[in-house]
Write a protein that holds these residues in place. Sequence first.
Motif, mmCIF file in Angstrom:
data_model
loop_
_atom_site.group_PDB
_atom_site.id
_atom_site.type_symbol
_atom_site.label_atom_id
_atom_site.label_comp_id
_atom_site.label_asym_id
_atom_site.label_seq_id
_atom_site.Cartn_x
_atom_site.Cartn_y
_atom_site.Cartn_z
ATOM 1 N N HIS A 1 0.884 -1.223 -0.102
ATOM 2 C CA HIS A 1 0.011 0.107 0.179
ATOM 3 C C HIS A 1 0.911 1.169 0.058
ATOM 4 N N CYS B 1 0.663 5.647 -0.523
ATOM 5 C CA CYS B 1 -0.321 6.700 -0.574
ATOM 6 C C CYS B 1 0.420 8.180 -0.468
ATOM 7 N N ASP C 1 -8.725 5.253 -0.650
ATOM 8 C CA ASP C 1 -7.346 5.524 -0.812
ATOM 9 C C ASP C 1 -6.441 5.371 0.125
#
Length: 361
Positions: A232, A234, A326
């Motif tokens: 992940h 972001c 997100d």
Amino acid sequence: MRQNYTQTLFPTFVVGSLPRPQWVRDVIDERKHGRLSHREADRLLDPAIAFAVRLQERTGLDFVSDGEWRRESYVKVFTEAVDGFKIDAAPRPGRPSPPNPAVVSRLNQLRSIALDAAAALHSYTNRKSIVALPSPYIMGVRMWRADLSSKAYPEREDFMAACAPLIREEIGRLFAAGIDHVQIDDPELAMLVDSQNLAARGVKDAGREMALAVRMINSALEGHEGRPVSLHVCHAHFARSRASAGGYGPVMEAIGQVKVQRVAMEFAAPESQGLESLRLFPKEKILGLGVIDHCDRKVETPDQVAARAEAAMKFIEPERITLNPDCGFSPGMQNPMDLDEAYLKLSAMCRGAELLRTRHT
Ligand SMILES: [Zn+2]
């Protein structure tokens, strides 16, 4: 190629965390300061985790987490199990988020990092389970300070290299316990696209940093290649504000080198600057498409979710698209977010997935 995570297209995942009720935050805080034992805190938090799991099931999610309700944050979970840190000793200059621990002595693992919480999650659900662990790279970025850490680990990289085998072993324990999917969290890799962030960190050579991140994450993944593991990335967030900005173009090649099957990325955020970077998305990986902007209080409609996925289908075939928000809604417990809002947003995402399945199956 129909990806193999579920029998349906567009399977839905959480990234990990849900906003924690105040009493849960108080229990974690008391444990942190030694006023509650880990065992007693676990006993108190188990019913809370059952609640967090049921909430996710009710939204329709295919993959559920424990809400990360036993952790202070997605990175500090490591320090809750491993001795060698001074709490709150690594402040984050220019950022509103709380300080991290700093490593001050050689690591000494006291208990498993996420296995106990994963066992509780497993016992509460028949859904597929996902458990996240921090990457060795982000541990080094956030928790090594020259003044406090160099006696134990002379260089930042030495500390990262010491974290990697502990994370590698924990991944093995999670799969042995029947967890369906493991996620490695490393927003710092994606934050390398932001020149302001690089300047604030004193990074002169972004390419060297990307190579270091890839090497450290892959070290933690040794022996787990081919297993259902996600990365992940972001822009990081706190109090509805993201900590960096920029499209993923400059880091996409590095992301392609990380030995995971799936990459869960932030795309609903304006900071991601649209979907064009998906042209560079690695051909052999599954996309975790961020379709929910957790920083925006407005709850998306299922139609908006479906439209976001259909826009991504210009670049990625539907068989390689999974849906997620997100980011986690509260990667750290101090992040002031709203649990009901998270529930509504996850529900909208799952309704959007149903729409997509009727249109594209
Ligand atoms: Zn994130």
